[in-house]
Design an enzyme around this catalytic site. Structure first.
Site, PDB file in Angstrom:
ATOM      1  N   TYR A 106      -3.541  11.036  -3.018  1.00 29.20           N
ATOM      2  CA  TYR A 106      -4.082  10.947  -4.365  1.00 29.20           C
ATOM      3  C   TYR A 106      -4.622  12.281  -4.861  1.00 29.20           C
ATOM      4  O   TYR A 106      -4.813  12.474  -6.063  1.00 29.20           O
ATOM      5  CB  TYR A 106      -5.188   9.902  -4.428  1.00 29.20           C
ATOM      6  CG  TYR A 106      -4.730   8.474  -4.236  1.00 29.20           C
ATOM      7  CD1 TYR A 106      -3.385   8.164  -4.066  1.00 29.20           C
ATOM      8  CD2 TYR A 106      -5.638   7.422  -4.215  1.00 29.20           C
ATOM      9  CE1 TYR A 106      -2.970   6.857  -3.884  1.00 29.20           C
ATOM     10  CE2 TYR A 106      -5.234   6.112  -4.040  1.00 29.20           C
ATOM     11  CZ  TYR A 106      -3.892   5.843  -3.865  1.00 29.20           C
ATOM     12  OH  TYR A 106      -3.483   4.536  -3.685  1.00 29.20           O
ATOM     13  N   LYS A 161      -1.680   5.947  10.590  1.00 27.07           N
ATOM     14  CA  LYS A 161      -0.238   5.817  10.861  1.00 27.07           C
ATOM     15  C   LYS A 161       0.168   6.961  11.780  1.00 27.07           C
ATOM     16  O   LYS A 161       1.073   7.749  11.495  1.00 27.07           O
ATOM     17  CB  LYS A 161       0.554   5.826   9.546  1.00 27.07           C
ATOM     18  CG  LYS A 161       2.012   5.404   9.706  1.00 27.07           C
ATOM     19  CD  LYS A 161       2.174   3.970  10.176  1.00 27.07           C
ATOM     20  CE  LYS A 161       3.659   3.568  10.215  1.00 27.07           C
ATOM     21  NZ  LYS A 161       3.866   2.253  10.842  1.00 27.07           N
ATOM     22  N   ASP A 194       0.040  -0.869   9.617  1.00 29.78           N
ATOM     23  CA  ASP A 194       0.790  -2.113   9.430  1.00 29.78           C
ATOM     24  C   ASP A 194       0.177  -3.248  10.236  1.00 29.78           C
ATOM     25  O   ASP A 194      -0.058  -4.349   9.715  1.00 29.78           O
ATOM     26  CB  ASP A 194       2.277  -1.916   9.772  1.00 29.78           C
ATOM     27  CG  ASP A 194       2.495  -1.009  10.964  1.00 29.78           C
ATOM     28  OD1 ASP A 194       1.505  -0.641  11.631  1.00 29.78           O
ATOM     29  OD2 ASP A 194       3.658  -0.674  11.242  1.00 29.78           O
ATOM     30  N   ASP A 218      -7.381   2.253  -0.321  1.00 27.27           N
ATOM     31  CA  ASP A 218      -7.162   1.637  -1.622  1.00 27.27           C
ATOM     32  C   ASP A 218      -6.411   0.315  -1.468  1.00 27.27           C
ATOM     33  O   ASP A 218      -6.779  -0.716  -2.040  1.00 27.27           O
ATOM     34  CB  ASP A 218      -6.367   2.614  -2.490  1.00 27.27           C
ATOM     35  CG  ASP A 218      -6.210   2.140  -3.920  1.00 27.27           C
ATOM     36  OD1 ASP A 218      -6.942   1.228  -4.338  1.00 27.27           O
ATOM     37  OD2 ASP A 218      -5.350   2.692  -4.628  1.00 27.27           O
ATOM     38  N   ASP A 222      -8.106  -3.923  -1.393  1.00 24.78           N
ATOM     39  CA  ASP A 222      -7.625  -4.953  -2.317  1.00 24.78           C
ATOM     40  C   ASP A 222      -7.042  -6.138  -1.550  1.00 24.78           C
ATOM     41  O   ASP A 222      -7.210  -7.299  -1.955  1.00 24.78           O
ATOM     42  CB  ASP A 222      -6.566  -4.378  -3.258  1.00 24.78           C
ATOM     43  CG  ASP A 222      -7.179  -3.618  -4.425  1.00 24.78           C
ATOM     44  OD1 ASP A 222      -8.414  -3.414  -4.406  1.00 24.78           O
ATOM     45  OD2 ASP A 222      -6.447  -3.220  -5.335  1.00 24.78           O
TER      46      ASP A 222
END
Length: 332
Positions: A106, A161, A194, A218, A222
């Site tokens: 971002y 990751k 994951d 982010d 959610d």
């Protein structure tokens, strides 16, 4: 307390053409803490160079040096019938997601160039060891504080990751070294994003404090929102320091509900105010160093929910004003 209100995001663009003006930035810098409402709009610009509401939020976080985003996720007993997750899955879930806020995809270099089949877009994900270490300290301190107040072992889960990304390998190295050197009493686990996402929605009680990078945070926060019943119940704090126990000084910072501006219900008076109210509770706790008042406000929200005061998104018919009055009644 003294309050000052300013236009921001879409409201500011409509008035000034900019999502964040110098006047508003100066006011935020001089304030003890900042409470932000949803910044978006239903009308997204087609010109990629046009000002966007969300850019104001990114610029404000960067200008205030707010690198750690704290998002509590709590299963409210009164909302156990809400959301897609089974009641027995989310019951008693109580965790915090710490999201790095100023680095990663971002904040990296981005671009769009070329035409036709050769048209190319890129976003770069960059982290320094220093950026990772400072947000890691916030998560370690928070895990230790929560363990002390709940009289249980301290636990921190880092989600990355590392099997693919170099930034995640650095992330894992820094977390591991910091934990061993300065926080040996905090149990540190590592999960790939994951499998971590699957665990978050299938066994949320296994988590206490989660730390992850900007984009993963982010998305995961959610995904965790239905544990609380609705995105409208989610609060957040953006800080430039660690909420250690005991807090030696107020942290200031920026506080906002996680939900968007919901333009489909604008002007109807039916939006859920609980996420904003709970964000104000975080402002009291971290920003101003008023934990008793913060707890009172959180208890008032729980009392309003227990009394059956629900807005549309959490299965009720209460208006925004109804829910607000219920919280004020509980405080009294």
């Amino acid at each position: 307390m003294e309050f000052s209100a300013f236009p921001f995001g879409a409201a500011s663009i409509e008035l000034t053409g900019l999502p964040l003006t110098d006047e508003v930035l100066d006011a935020c810098r001089s304030a003890d803490a900042v409470l932000v409402g949803a910044v978006g709009t239903a009308h997204q610009p087609t010109d990629p160079a046009a000002p966007r509401p969300g850019q104001g939020l990114l610029d404000l976080r960067a200008a205030l040096g707010l690198y750690a985003n704290i998002r509590p996720v709590r299963a409210w007993p009164a909302l156990s019938d809400m959301g897609p997750y089974r009641t027995e899955t989310v019951k008693d879930a109580d965790l915090v997601i710490v999201r790095e806020l100023t680095g990663g995809l971002y904040a990296g270099t981005r671009g769009l160039r070329g035409t036709g089949a050769d048209r190319l877009a890129f976003d770069t994900c960059v982290y320094t060891a220093g950026e990772i270490e400072r947000v890691a300290r916030v998560a370690f301190e928070l895990a230790r504080t929560r363990a002390h107040s709940r009289r249980r072992p301290a636990r921190l889960t880092s989600i990355d990751k590392a099997n693919v990304l170099e930034t995640s390998r650095l992330w894992r190295d820094v977390l591991t070294a910091l934990g061993a050197a300065e926080y040996p009493g905090v149990r540190l686990d590592h999960l790939l994003v994951d499998s971590g996402a699957m665990a978050l929605v299938s066994t949320p009680r296994r988590f206490d404090v989660i730390i992850t990078e900007n984009m993963f945070g982010d998305i995961l926060s959610d995904a965790a929102a239905p544990i609380s019943g609705s995105l409208g119940m989610m609060a957040s704090a953006s800080l430039a320091g660690s909420p250690a126990e005991p807090m030696t000084k107020p942290l200031g910072g920026l506080y906002e509900p996680v939900h968007g501006s919901a333009p489909d219900i604008a002007g109807q008076g039916v939006a859920n105010p609980y996420g904003a109210i709970l964000s104000a509770a975080l402002l009291l706790r971290y920003g101003l160093g008023l934990p008793t008042e913060a707890a009172a406000l959180e208890d008032a929200v729980e009392g309003a929910l227990a009394a059956g005061i629900r807005t549309r998104d959490i299965g009720g018919v209460a208006t925004t004003a109804d829910a607000t009055r219920a919280v004020l009644g509980q405080l009294r």
